[in-house]
Design a protein around this motif. Structure first.
Motif, mmCIF file in Angstrom:
data_model
loop_
_atom_site.group_PDB
_atom_site.id
_atom_site.type_symbol
_atom_site.label_atom_id
_atom_site.label_comp_id
_atom_site.label_asym_id
_atom_site.label_seq_id
_atom_site.Cartn_x
_atom_site.Cartn_y
_atom_site.Cartn_z
ATOM 1 N N LEU A 63 43.030 24.807 14.620
ATOM 2 C CA LEU A 63 42.668 26.223 14.714
ATOM 3 C C LEU A 63 43.756 26.995 15.459
ATOM 4 O O LEU A 63 44.292 26.507 16.453
ATOM 5 N N ASP A 64 44.036 28.191 14.968
ATOM 6 C CA ASP A 64 45.027 29.043 15.613
ATOM 7 C C ASP A 64 44.306 29.994 16.575
ATOM 8 O O ASP A 64 43.481 30.800 16.135
ATOM 9 N N PRO A 65 44.589 29.889 17.896
ATOM 10 C CA PRO A 65 43.887 30.761 18.852
ATOM 11 C C PRO A 65 44.018 32.251 18.510
ATOM 12 O O PRO A 65 43.110 33.029 18.787
ATOM 13 N N HIS A 66 45.110 32.625 17.883
ATOM 14 C CA HIS A 66 45.301 34.038 17.533
ATOM 15 C C HIS A 66 44.331 34.502 16.456
ATOM 16 O O HIS A 66 44.212 35.694 16.212
ATOM 17 N N SER A 67 43.661 33.553 15.816
ATOM 18 C CA SER A 67 42.703 33.976 14.786
ATOM 19 C C SER A 67 41.281 34.113 15.339
ATOM 20 O O SER A 67 40.330 34.383 14.584
ATOM 21 N N ILE A 68 41.102 33.962 16.644
ATOM 22 C CA ILE A 68 39.767 34.209 17.229
ATOM 23 C C ILE A 68 39.434 35.695 17.051
ATOM 24 O O ILE A 68 40.224 36.561 17.429
ATOM 25 N N ASP A 69 38.281 35.971 16.461
ATOM 26 C CA ASP A 69 37.843 37.365 16.300
ATOM 27 C C ASP A 69 37.048 37.834 17.500
ATOM 28 O O ASP A 69 37.122 38.979 17.906
ATOM 29 N N ARG A 70 36.227 36.927 18.019
ATOM 30 C CA ARG A 70 35.367 37.330 19.129
ATOM 31 C C ARG A 70 35.088 36.157 20.045
ATOM 32 O O ARG A 70 34.995 35.010 19.602
ATOM 33 N N LEU A 71 34.968 36.498 21.315
ATOM 34 C CA LEU A 71 34.552 35.541 22.339
ATOM 35 C C LEU A 71 33.160 35.973 22.783
ATOM 36 O O LEU A 71 32.996 37.071 23.321
ATOM 37 N N PRO A 78 31.501 32.491 36.650
ATOM 38 C CA PRO A 78 32.942 32.304 36.475
ATOM 39 C C PRO A 78 33.334 31.158 35.552
ATOM 40 O O PRO A 78 34.350 31.252 34.865
ATOM 41 N N ASP A 79 32.537 30.081 35.499
ATOM 42 C CA ASP A 79 32.930 28.957 34.625
ATOM 43 C C ASP A 79 32.690 29.265 33.148
ATOM 44 O O ASP A 79 33.042 28.456 32.275
ATOM 45 N N HIS A 80 32.117 30.421 32.851
ATOM 46 C CA HIS A 80 31.891 30.823 31.458
ATOM 47 C C HIS A 80 32.694 32.072 31.093
ATOM 48 O O HIS A 80 33.199 32.190 29.988
ATOM 49 N N VAL A 81 32.807 32.973 32.073
ATOM 50 C CA VAL A 81 33.400 34.284 31.787
ATOM 51 C C VAL A 81 34.775 34.469 32.434
ATOM 52 O O VAL A 81 35.517 35.384 32.082
ATOM 53 N N GLY A 82 35.120 33.574 33.391
ATOM 54 C CA GLY A 82 36.310 33.799 34.218
ATOM 55 C C GLY A 82 37.576 34.116 33.431
ATOM 56 O O GLY A 82 38.332 35.019 33.769
ATOM 57 N N MET A 83 37.811 33.359 32.358
ATOM 58 C CA MET A 83 39.055 33.509 31.610
ATOM 59 C C MET A 83 38.928 34.543 30.485
ATOM 60 O O MET A 83 39.890 34.778 29.737
ATOM 61 N N ALA A 84 37.772 35.178 30.357
ATOM 62 C CA ALA A 84 37.541 36.101 29.234
ATOM 63 C C ALA A 84 38.595 37.210 29.137
ATOM 64 O O ALA A 84 39.125 37.457 28.045
ATOM 65 N N PRO A 85 38.938 37.893 30.249
ATOM 66 C CA PRO A 85 39.941 38.956 30.108
ATOM 67 C C PRO A 85 41.278 38.412 29.577
ATOM 68 O O PRO A 85 41.902 39.046 28.727
ATOM 69 N N ARG A 86 41.685 37.236 30.051
ATOM 70 C CA ARG A 86 42.950 36.651 29.584
ATOM 71 C C ARG A 86 42.871 36.260 28.102
ATOM 72 O O ARG A 86 43.793 36.534 27.327
ATOM 73 N N VAL A 87 41.784 35.622 27.719
ATOM 74 C CA VAL A 87 41.608 35.206 26.321
ATOM 75 C C VAL A 87 41.646 36.436 25.403
ATOM 76 O O VAL A 87 42.346 36.458 24.392
ATOM 77 N N ALA A 88 40.892 37.478 25.800
ATOM 78 C CA ALA A 88 40.805 38.679 24.949
ATOM 79 C C ALA A 88 42.162 39.358 24.826
ATOM 80 O O ALA A 88 42.536 39.839 23.756
ATOM 81 N N GLN A 89 42.905 39.350 25.935
ATOM 82 C CA GLN A 89 44.202 40.030 25.916
ATOM 83 C C GLN A 89 45.247 39.205 25.156
ATOM 84 O O GLN A 89 45.981 39.725 24.324
ATOM 85 N N TRP A 91 44.871 36.730 22.942
ATOM 86 C CA TRP A 91 44.603 36.406 21.543
ATOM 87 C C TRP A 91 43.963 37.576 20.794
ATOM 88 O O TRP A 91 43.462 37.394 19.672
ATOM 89 N N ALA A 92 43.940 38.735 21.433
ATOM 90 C CA ALA A 92 43.467 39.963 20.780
ATOM 91 C C ALA A 92 42.102 39.794 20.100
ATOM 92 O O ALA A 92 41.974 39.917 18.885
ATOM 93 N N CYS A 93 41.103 39.463 20.909
ATOM 94 C CA CYS A 93 39.750 39.360 20.353
ATOM 95 C C CYS A 93 38.779 40.207 21.177
ATOM 96 O O CYS A 93 39.106 40.634 22.286
ATOM 97 N N ASP A 94 37.600 40.424 20.617
ATOM 98 C CA ASP A 94 36.557 41.183 21.314
ATOM 99 C C ASP A 94 35.772 40.265 22.241
ATOM 100 O O ASP A 94 35.616 39.077 21.956
ATOM 101 N N ILE A 95 35.243 40.847 23.306
ATOM 102 C CA ILE A 95 34.314 40.119 24.179
ATOM 103 C C ILE A 95 32.903 40.622 23.871
ATOM 104 O O ILE A 95 32.664 41.829 23.834
ATOM 105 N N VAL A 96 31.990 39.668 23.651
ATOM 106 C CA VAL A 96 30.598 40.000 23.329
ATOM 107 C C VAL A 96 29.696 39.407 24.411
ATOM 108 O O VAL A 96 29.810 38.219 24.722
#
Ligand code: ZN
Length: 326
Positions: A63-71, A78-89, A91-96
């Protein structure tokens, strides 16, 4: 404990277990769903080891991380959401997230407010003076939990997150472990992504948050929902697969029933502080972090008993006592 390798789970599902900077839980399971787009569920804390594990794990699964549409984040810990801002930025995906997270995020970002609430908890519930300084030492924000931004999409109970034209994830709002907690149920297979709501072997900590709110009552009602739905195969955020989610939910409810009866026994003879009840109810030699969790969980049980009118509370100065209702 060895972290499980990235694995395909069939039906377009994959799992990457991402390490955490804690002894327990040592990792969080991040799930991937490949349908018309790519969906990621939960992402771990924000630290280099976690990011590398998630990225390389996805590549191992093809899987290509850049193809993530949404997290989709199951809850605001923190163990679920901590990295969300980095992931969204990155790999350019939405946070839900669930809509309750909108009001909870400023609080998640407010380290000083958290420290003030822990101090009040310690004072009110009888943490001994000699332990007070260690107990309330939470004013430094861990680097792995950067400020969280508002999600791009807020969902509510019953919403459907489309995976393809004829497949979706149904959102189940399951407050208790955290007020904005959600589980997600795949329409194709009925498989449940349970976040921390239902875990194998361990039970999620149910912590008092706002005094007077019956979080354990919320949690038990959320467990009952899984029982009523007859949930089967369940993919939790920590540990291995749960074969029968509804059965596990019943076991966890039973664990809390036992703990409630035990605590009712402790306050039957004489009024006690929550600290005293905790010492009677949990194993000895807890470290400070464990004591903090145990005290917050004790208060959530005592407040639930109070909501059921089985115990009453009264204050002497700053200090709260609980006693069995007559
Ligand atoms: Zn967790």
């Amino acid at each position: 404990m060895t972290i499980p390798p990235p694995r395909s789970l069939g039906h377009g599902f994959g799992a990457v277990s991402v390490p955490l900077p804690f002894r327990s839980p040592a990792w969080v399971n991040c799930y991937l769903i490949e349908a018309d787009g790519l969906t990621l569920i939960d992402c771990g804390v924000d630290w280099p080891e976690g990011f590398e594990a998630l990225e390389s794990g996805m590549r191992t699964l093809g899987l290509d991380p850049h193809s993530i549409d949404r997290l989709i984040v199951t809850h605001l810990h923190p163990d679920h959401v901590g990295m969300a801002p980095r992931v969204a930025q990155t790999w350019a995906c939405d946070i839900v997230m669930h809509e309750r997270s909108a009001e909870r995020i400023p609080r998640y970002n407010d380290t000083a407010g958290h420290a003030a609430r822990i101090s009040q908890l310690a004072r009110r519930h009888g943490v001994p003076e000699s332990l007070r300084a260690d107990f309330t030492d939470v004013a430094t924000r861990a680097p792995f939990m950067p400020m969280m931004r508002q999600p791009d999409l807020l969902v509510t109970d019953g919403d459907r997150v489309a995976l393809s034209e004829d497949r979706w994830l149904e959102v189940l709002h399951t407050p208790g472990h955290e007020p904005s907690h959600i589980c997600l149920r795949d329409s194709l297979t009925g498989i449940l992504f349970s976040g921390d709501h239902v875990l194998p072997r361990i039970t999620p900590v149910i912590m008092v948050d706002d005094e007077g709110v019956d979080v354990l009552g919320d949690y038990l009602a959320s467990l009952q929902r899984l029982v009523d739905l007859g949930v089967g195969l369940t993919y939790p955020a920590h540990g291995g697969v749960v074969e029968h989610g509804a059965l596990r939910a019943e076991q966890i409810a039973l664990h809390h029933d036992r703990r409630l009866s035990g605590m009712l026994g402790v306050v039957a003879m004489a009024p006690q502080t929550a600290w005293e009840v905790m010492l009677e109810s949990y194993r000895p030699h807890l470290n400070t972090t464990e004591q903090r969790l145990a005290l917050r969980e004790t208060v959530s049980h005592l407040e639930h008993l109070r909501a059921r009118s089985e115990v009453a509370s009264f204050a002497e100065g700053d200090l709260w006592f609980y006693r069995r209702s007559t």
